[in-house]
Design an enzyme around this catalytic site. Structure first.
Site, PDB file in Angstrom:
ATOM      1  N   PRO A  11      28.715 -25.108  34.374  1.00 22.91           N
ATOM      2  CA  PRO A  11      29.445 -26.383  34.462  1.00 22.91           C
ATOM      3  C   PRO A  11      30.954 -26.162  34.644  1.00 22.91           C
ATOM      4  O   PRO A  11      31.622 -26.957  35.281  1.00 22.91           O
ATOM      5  CB  PRO A  11      29.148 -27.077  33.134  1.00 22.91           C
ATOM      6  CG  PRO A  11      28.524 -26.062  32.250  1.00 22.91           C
ATOM      7  CD  PRO A  11      28.082 -24.895  33.067  1.00 22.91           C
ATOM      8  N   PRO A  17      50.827  27.330  44.188  1.00 24.86           N
ATOM      9  CA  PRO A  17      51.451  28.645  44.391  1.00 24.86           C
ATOM     10  C   PRO A  17      50.728  29.820  43.741  1.00 24.86           C
ATOM     11  O   PRO A  17      51.187  30.957  43.878  1.00 24.86           O
ATOM     12  CB  PRO A  17      52.836  28.459  43.767  1.00 24.86           C
ATOM     13  CG  PRO A  17      52.653  27.381  42.772  1.00 24.86           C
ATOM     14  CD  PRO A  17      51.602  26.460  43.309  1.00 24.86           C
ATOM     15  N   ASP A  63      42.340  32.214  50.546  1.00 25.11           N
ATOM     16  CA  ASP A  63      43.486  32.999  51.017  1.00 25.11           C
ATOM     17  C   ASP A  63      43.960  33.953  49.932  1.00 25.11           C
ATOM     18  O   ASP A  63      43.758  33.699  48.742  1.00 25.11           O
ATOM     19  CB  ASP A  63      44.655  32.058  51.339  1.00 25.11           C
ATOM     20  CG  ASP A  63      44.639  31.633  52.789  1.00 25.11           C
ATOM     21  OD1 ASP A  63      43.848  32.180  53.564  1.00 25.11           O
ATOM     22  OD2 ASP A  63      45.434  30.733  53.129  1.00 25.11           O
ATOM     23  N   LYS A 109      45.163  37.206  54.453  1.00 23.27           N
ATOM     24  CA  LYS A 109      45.869  38.033  55.433  1.00 23.27           C
ATOM     25  C   LYS A 109      46.925  38.825  54.693  1.00 23.27           C
ATOM     26  O   LYS A 109      47.915  38.275  54.223  1.00 23.27           O
ATOM     27  CB  LYS A 109      46.529  37.149  56.485  1.00 23.27           C
ATOM     28  CG  LYS A 109      45.541  36.287  57.238  1.00 23.27           C
ATOM     29  CD  LYS A 109      46.261  35.426  58.248  1.00 23.27           C
ATOM     30  CE  LYS A 109      45.294  34.432  58.846  1.00 23.27           C
ATOM     31  NZ  LYS A 109      45.670  33.063  58.667  1.00 23.27           N
ATOM     32  N   GLY A 166      46.872  28.921  49.900  1.00 15.49           N
ATOM     33  CA  GLY A 166      48.006  28.999  48.970  1.00 15.49           C
ATOM     34  C   GLY A 166      48.989  27.871  49.257  1.00 15.49           C
ATOM     35  O   GLY A 166      49.197  27.506  50.415  1.00 15.49           O
ATOM     36  N   GLY A 167      49.601  27.324  48.214  1.00 17.95           N
ATOM     37  CA  GLY A 167      50.626  26.289  48.396  1.00 17.95           C
ATOM     38  C   GLY A 167      50.059  25.047  49.030  1.00 17.95           C
ATOM     39  O   GLY A 167      48.994  24.556  48.657  1.00 17.95           O
ATOM     40  N   ASP A 168      50.773  24.528  50.029  1.00 17.67           N
ATOM     41  CA  ASP A 168      50.302  23.353  50.759  1.00 17.67           C
ATOM     42  C   ASP A 168      49.656  23.779  52.068  1.00 17.67           C
ATOM     43  O   ASP A 168      50.001  24.831  52.625  1.00 17.67           O
ATOM     44  CB  ASP A 168      51.468  22.396  51.049  1.00 17.67           C
ATOM     45  CG  ASP A 168      50.969  21.141  51.733  1.00 17.67           C
ATOM     46  OD1 ASP A 168      50.312  20.335  51.054  1.00 17.67           O
ATOM     47  OD2 ASP A 168      51.182  20.987  52.950  1.00 17.67           O
ATOM     48  N   MET A 195      58.487  34.124  53.478  1.00 16.90           N
ATOM     49  CA  MET A 195      58.124  35.339  54.237  1.00 16.90           C
ATOM     50  C   MET A 195      59.377  36.095  54.685  1.00 16.90           C
ATOM     51  O   MET A 195      59.517  36.477  55.855  1.00 16.90           O
ATOM     52  CB  MET A 195      57.266  34.947  55.455  1.00 16.90           C
ATOM     53  CG  MET A 195      55.939  34.370  55.040  1.00 16.90           C
ATOM     54  SD  MET A 195      54.998  33.702  56.417  1.00 16.90           S
ATOM     55  CE  MET A 195      55.739  32.101  56.599  1.00 16.90           C
TER      56      MET A 195
HETATM   57  C1  LIG Z   1      52.148  32.131  54.832  1.00 17.24           C
HETATM   58  S1  LIG Z   1      53.267  31.430  53.705  1.00 17.24           S
HETATM   59  C2  LIG Z   1      52.302  30.201  52.994  1.00 17.24           C
HETATM   60  C3  LIG Z   1      53.072  29.204  52.181  1.00 17.24           C
HETATM   61  C4  LIG Z   1      52.194  28.236  51.449  1.00 17.24           C
HETATM   62  N1  LIG Z   1      51.413  27.431  52.357  1.00 17.24           N
HETATM   63  C5  LIG Z   1      52.982  27.320  50.546  1.00 17.24           C
HETATM   64  O1  LIG Z   1      53.075  26.106  50.782  1.00 17.24           O
HETATM   65  O2  LIG Z   1      53.463  27.833  49.528  1.00 17.24           O
HETATM   66  C6  LIG Z   1      53.311  32.682  52.501  1.00 17.24           C
HETATM   67  C7  LIG Z   1      54.690  32.821  51.872  1.00 17.24           C
HETATM   68  O3  LIG Z   1      54.876  31.817  50.906  1.00 17.24           O
HETATM   69  C8  LIG Z   1      55.637  32.348  49.840  1.00 17.24           C
HETATM   70  N2  LIG Z   1      54.841  32.269  48.613  1.00 17.24           N
HETATM   71  C9  LIG Z   1      53.560  31.946  48.520  1.00 17.24           C
HETATM   72  N3  LIG Z   1      53.162  31.941  47.223  1.00 17.24           N
HETATM   73  C10 LIG Z   1      54.245  32.272  46.511  1.00 17.24           C
HETATM   74  C11 LIG Z   1      54.510  32.423  45.121  1.00 17.24           C
HETATM   75  N4  LIG Z   1      53.556  32.250  44.223  1.00 17.24           N
HETATM   76  N5  LIG Z   1      55.758  32.747  44.745  1.00 17.24           N
HETATM   77  C12 LIG Z   1      56.739  32.905  45.662  1.00 17.24           C
HETATM   78  N6  LIG Z   1      56.558  32.773  46.973  1.00 17.24           N
HETATM   79  C13 LIG Z   1      55.325  32.463  47.392  1.00 17.24           C
HETATM   80  C14 LIG Z   1      55.993  33.774  50.200  1.00 17.24           C
HETATM   81  O4  LIG Z   1      57.225  33.743  50.878  1.00 17.24           O
HETATM   82  C15 LIG Z   1      54.876  34.115  51.129  1.00 17.24           C
HETATM   83  O5  LIG Z   1      55.248  35.162  51.998  1.00 17.24           O
END
Ligand SMILES: C[S@@+](CC[C@H](N)C(=O)[O-])C[C@H]1O[C@@H](n2cnc3c(N)ncnc32)[C@H](O)[C@@H]1O
Length: 341
Positions: free
Chosen positions: A41, A160, A183, A202, A233-235, A317
């Site tokens: 209702p 990282p 990786d 690598k 690794g990383g982004d 790098m």
């Molecule tokens: C191929 S690049 C890849 C980066 C990755 N995609 C990132 O966003 O961190 C690899 C380089 O990232 C850096 N790197 C990656 N991991 C790291 C860490 N835990 N501490 C410091 N440098 C790092 C170094 O310079 C390394 O040679």
């Protein structure tokens, strides 16, 4: 009293909701694609947009319903009686013990449905459901499928290196993976027995997988019906060849998703106590690959522009090319006493 749990497909099936208050509104919102009819209702403000007959309940309202939700707090007994007479399942909001059926507390994580009842105590059920859902979301429970289904690839930024810096989504995807393609600098993750881990890291100067072979592996495993996590690794897009892996999935027609990760370009300086921006000190930062040193014919980095830019420079790098990078920056006009770490 033991109860038989059941997951109903209500798509297109008539569900009658008696009452249009707050409880009825909540229930209606959870009914998905059911053919919902409401008899009441009075209708609460903000009630969902479903057909409502504004009148008192009549027993024959139940006739064409598969399921009835009595949410009046007034005539639920009458509704339940009409349902019993017609052998239609009725959920009573007013009295769990007297109710022929219960609605569980529900949460969906990925394709898993968590559905909890707890002795007729809804708050207890909700607390348990939330705890279970959280453990699923964070990958703390075994999400891996035991039956093969459609394969897919998740291209995941793993942060990282510290597993604590994996995102919640990354953890959940790893928990559900059949294959982890990892990786060298990605976090080392624990995987359940039977999960295949392929190390494709690598190593600078060392043996390594070719990028095309990694892409082939991702596509191949997904085509075998596996859930593949490509853990980077990383982004995924910071000097990580994420684009090529996405392109391989697109080309092969393999379903994929991309999950951002915390880049070492930001996490590294932060962990080292170096703010990449700091009020009054530096208002910008640039992330540069020094993989190819200044002067290398393949190098596309404008080192003169970087020298003039000011702000923080994050060189990835770069260890083997540091003196060349510093010399190019000073030659381009950076102060020779710029702090470096
Ligand atoms: C191929 S690049 C890849 C980066 C990755 N995609 C990132 O966003 O961190 C690899 C380089 O990232 C850096 N790197 C990656 N991991 C790291 C860490 N835990 N501490 C410091 N440098 C790092 C170094 O310079 C390394 O040679």
């Amino acid at each position: 009293m033991s109860r038989y749990p059941l997951h109903l497909d209500l798509t297109g099936r008539r569900v009658l909701v008696v009452g249009a208050g707050a409880v009825a509104a909540r229930r209606v919102r959870s009914l998905g694609d059911a053919d919902v009819r409401v008899v009441a209702p009075d209708v609460a403000d903000g009630f969902p947009d479903v057909p409502v007959e504004r009148r008192e309940f009549r027993p024959d309202d139940v006739d064409d319903a598969w399921l009835v939700l009595a949410c009046t707090g007034v005539v639920d007994d009458e509704v339940a009686k009409a349902c019993d007479e017609r052998r239609v399942w009725c959920v009573r909001a007013d009295d769990a013990a007297a109710s022929a059926a219960w609605v569980p507390a529900v949460s969906r994580v990925d394709d898993v449905v968590v559905s909890v009842t707890a002795g007729g105590d809804p708050r207890r059920a909700v607390a348990l459901r939330d705890a279970l859902a959280l453990s699923l979301q964070t990958g703390d429970l075994p999400l891996r499928r035991s039956r093969q289904a459609a394969g897919s690839v998740a291209i995941v930024g793993g942060g990282p290196g510290d597993p604590d810096l994996l995102t919640v989504k990354a953890r959940r995807l790893v928990a559900g993976a059949d294959v982890v393609v990892r990786d060298r600098l990605a976090p080392v993750v624990e995987v359940p027995e039977g999960v295949e881990v392929v190390e494709v890291g690598k190593t600078p100067g060392g043996s390594s997988w070719h990028q095309r072979d990694i892409e082939w592996l991702l596509v191949q495993k997904a085509r075998e019906g596996k859930r593949v996590v490509r853990l980077k690794g990383g982004d995924v897009h910071v000097f990580a060849r994420g684009m090529e892996e996405i392109a391989a999935c697109v080309e092969a027609g393999v379903p994929f998703e991309v999950v951002p990760g915390l880049s070492s370009a930001l996490a590294g300086p932060t962990y080292a106590g170096i703010p990449v921006t700091a009020r009054g000190v530096t208002q910008s930062f640039a992330v540069v690959s020094a993989h190819l040193p200044p002067g290398d014919p393949g190098c596309t980095v404008d080192w003169d522009a970087l020298a003039r830019l000011g702000g923080t420079l994050v060189l990835l790098m770069s260890v083997g090319r540091l003196s060349a990078a510093c010399a190019a920056l000073v030659a381009g006009g950076r102060a020779g006493d710029t702090p470096v770490a």
